[in-house]
Design a protein around this motif. Structure first.
Motif, short mmCIF file in Angstrom:
data_model
loop_
_atom_site.label_atom_id
_atom_site.label_comp_id
_atom_site.label_asym_id
_atom_site.label_seq_id
_atom_site.Cartn_x
_atom_site.Cartn_y
_atom_site.Cartn_z
N VAL A 28 -70.22 -40.11 -72.44
CA VAL A 28 -71.45 -40.54 -73.10
C VAL A 28 -72.26 -39.32 -73.57
O VAL A 28 -72.73 -39.26 -74.71
CB VAL A 28 -72.31 -41.41 -72.16
CG1 VAL A 28 -73.64 -41.75 -72.82
CG2 VAL A 28 -71.56 -42.68 -71.77
N SER A 29 -72.40 -38.35 -72.69
CA SER A 29 -73.24 -37.19 -73.01
C SER A 29 -72.69 -36.36 -74.17
O SER A 29 -73.44 -35.70 -74.89
CB SER A 29 -73.40 -36.29 -71.77
OG SER A 29 -72.15 -35.82 -71.33
N LYS A 52 -81.84 -49.05 -81.22
CA LYS A 52 -82.97 -48.13 -81.32
C LYS A 52 -82.49 -46.67 -81.28
O LYS A 52 -82.98 -45.82 -82.02
CB LYS A 52 -83.95 -48.37 -80.17
CG LYS A 52 -84.62 -49.72 -80.20
CD LYS A 52 -85.49 -49.88 -78.97
CE LYS A 52 -86.10 -51.28 -78.92
NZ LYS A 52 -86.88 -51.49 -77.67
N ASP A 53 -81.54 -46.41 -80.39
CA ASP A 53 -81.02 -45.06 -80.20
C ASP A 53 -79.75 -45.15 -79.35
O ASP A 53 -79.25 -46.25 -79.10
CB ASP A 53 -82.05 -44.16 -79.51
CG ASP A 53 -82.66 -44.81 -78.27
OD1 ASP A 53 -81.96 -45.63 -77.61
OD2 ASP A 53 -83.81 -44.52 -77.94
N LYS A 54 -79.22 -44.02 -78.93
CA LYS A 54 -77.98 -44.03 -78.15
C LYS A 54 -78.17 -44.71 -76.80
O LYS A 54 -77.26 -45.39 -76.31
CB LYS A 54 -77.46 -42.60 -77.95
CG LYS A 54 -76.04 -42.57 -77.36
CD LYS A 54 -75.47 -41.17 -77.32
CE LYS A 54 -75.99 -40.37 -76.16
NZ LYS A 54 -75.26 -39.10 -75.97
N SER A 55 -79.33 -44.56 -76.20
CA SER A 55 -79.60 -45.19 -74.90
C SER A 55 -79.57 -46.71 -75.02
O SER A 55 -79.02 -47.41 -74.15
CB SER A 55 -80.96 -44.75 -74.36
OG SER A 55 -80.96 -43.38 -74.06
N ASP A 56 -80.14 -47.23 -76.10
CA ASP A 56 -80.12 -48.68 -76.35
C ASP A 56 -78.69 -49.15 -76.58
O ASP A 56 -78.27 -50.19 -76.08
CB ASP A 56 -80.99 -49.00 -77.57
CG ASP A 56 -81.06 -50.48 -77.87
OD1 ASP A 56 -81.09 -51.28 -76.90
OD2 ASP A 56 -81.09 -50.86 -79.06
N LEU A 58 -75.97 -47.74 -75.36
CA LEU A 58 -75.28 -47.70 -74.07
C LEU A 58 -75.66 -48.91 -73.23
O LEU A 58 -74.79 -49.52 -72.59
CB LEU A 58 -75.63 -46.42 -73.33
CG LEU A 58 -75.01 -46.26 -71.94
CD1 LEU A 58 -73.48 -46.31 -72.02
CD2 LEU A 58 -75.46 -44.95 -71.29
N GLU A 59 -76.93 -49.29 -73.23
CA GLU A 59 -77.36 -50.46 -72.47
C GLU A 59 -76.65 -51.72 -72.93
O GLU A 59 -76.23 -52.55 -72.12
CB GLU A 59 -78.88 -50.65 -72.61
CG GLU A 59 -79.70 -49.72 -71.75
CD GLU A 59 -81.19 -50.03 -71.85
OE1 GLU A 59 -81.54 -51.14 -72.28
OE2 GLU A 59 -81.99 -49.15 -71.51
N ASN A 116 -73.00 -49.73 -63.02
CA ASN A 116 -73.68 -50.87 -63.65
C ASN A 116 -72.74 -52.03 -63.94
O ASN A 116 -73.04 -52.87 -64.79
CB ASN A 116 -74.33 -50.42 -64.96
CG ASN A 116 -75.36 -49.34 -64.73
OD1 ASN A 116 -76.35 -49.55 -64.05
ND2 ASN A 116 -75.12 -48.17 -65.31
#
Length: 206
Positions: A28-29, A52-56, A58-59, A116
């Motif tokens: 991911v990083s 929205k972004d990479k974090s979104d 990934l979620e 998760n």
């Protein structure tokens, strides 16, 4: 209208699957939004229509993949433990073993979702994928037949799934601080103790 919605969802899923493969291959990083955009063959602006972004991103991948994994697991459990006379202890013990075996066999999924794996259960009782509701409801009904209120049954299933997923994730991915074989019995007994507590039994071991 439906055709437009289908196309929109198809594009979103293409981005999710593309990013998932990249996250597996590069981590991911080490994967940037530009990498995802290029591999998916879309414009950068299109990406931001869905995420929205990479974090979104990934979620949403975690939610989708954890649902996919739980669906496979619950469907297999439903086929293997469809005996109406089976006790909650038998069902719980069998499910826990299946869950650990499933995680060990799907380390590729764990490599992205890590601890998760039970994320879809955070949406209880409304599933992201409605097709697994019936199977899940049968598990909850089994708790209720043993005197456990529905709300407590939902809570118990989530806690047990999260415990197993979290502890076994490290064991499977890193083999540290213990291997999955070293902790299997302890994890199983801890999970069964939680189930026993939910239905008011002193002990539930296999």
């Amino acid at each position: 209208m439906k055709e437009y919605a289908d196309r929109k969802n198809e594009k979103r899923m293409k981005i999710i699957e593309t990013a998932y493969r990249l996250f597996q291959q590069k981590s991911v990083s080490s994967t940037a939004v530009d990498d995802v955009v290029k591999a998916a063959g879309i414009a950068r602006g299109t990406f931001y229509l869905y995420f929205k972004d990479k974090s979104d991103l990934l979620e949403q991948i975690i939610l989708f993949k954890s649902t996919e994994a739980m669906k496979l697991l619950l469907e297999e459990a439903d086929m293997r433990f469809d005996d109406k006379n089976a006790s909650l202890c038998d069902i719980a013990a069998g499910f826990i073993d299946m869950y650990i075996d499933f995680l060990a066999a799907h380390s590729d999924i764990l490599a992205v979702v890590t601890k998760n794996i039970s994320s879809c259960l955070k949406l209880l009782p409304a599933f992201y994928d409605k097709s697994i509701e019936a199977v899940y409801d049968r598990i909850i009904n089994k708790f209720m037949e043993n005197g456990c209120p529905a709300e407590k049954a939902h809570r118990t299933v989530y806690i047990v799934a999260d415990l197993i997923g979290s502890v076994c994730s490290d064991a499977i991915l890193c083999g540290k601080p213990f291997t999955v074989d070293e902790i299997r019995d302890d994890v199983k007994n801890a999970a069964l103790s939680i189930v026993a507590g939910a239905v008011g039994e002193k002990e539930m071991k296999q």
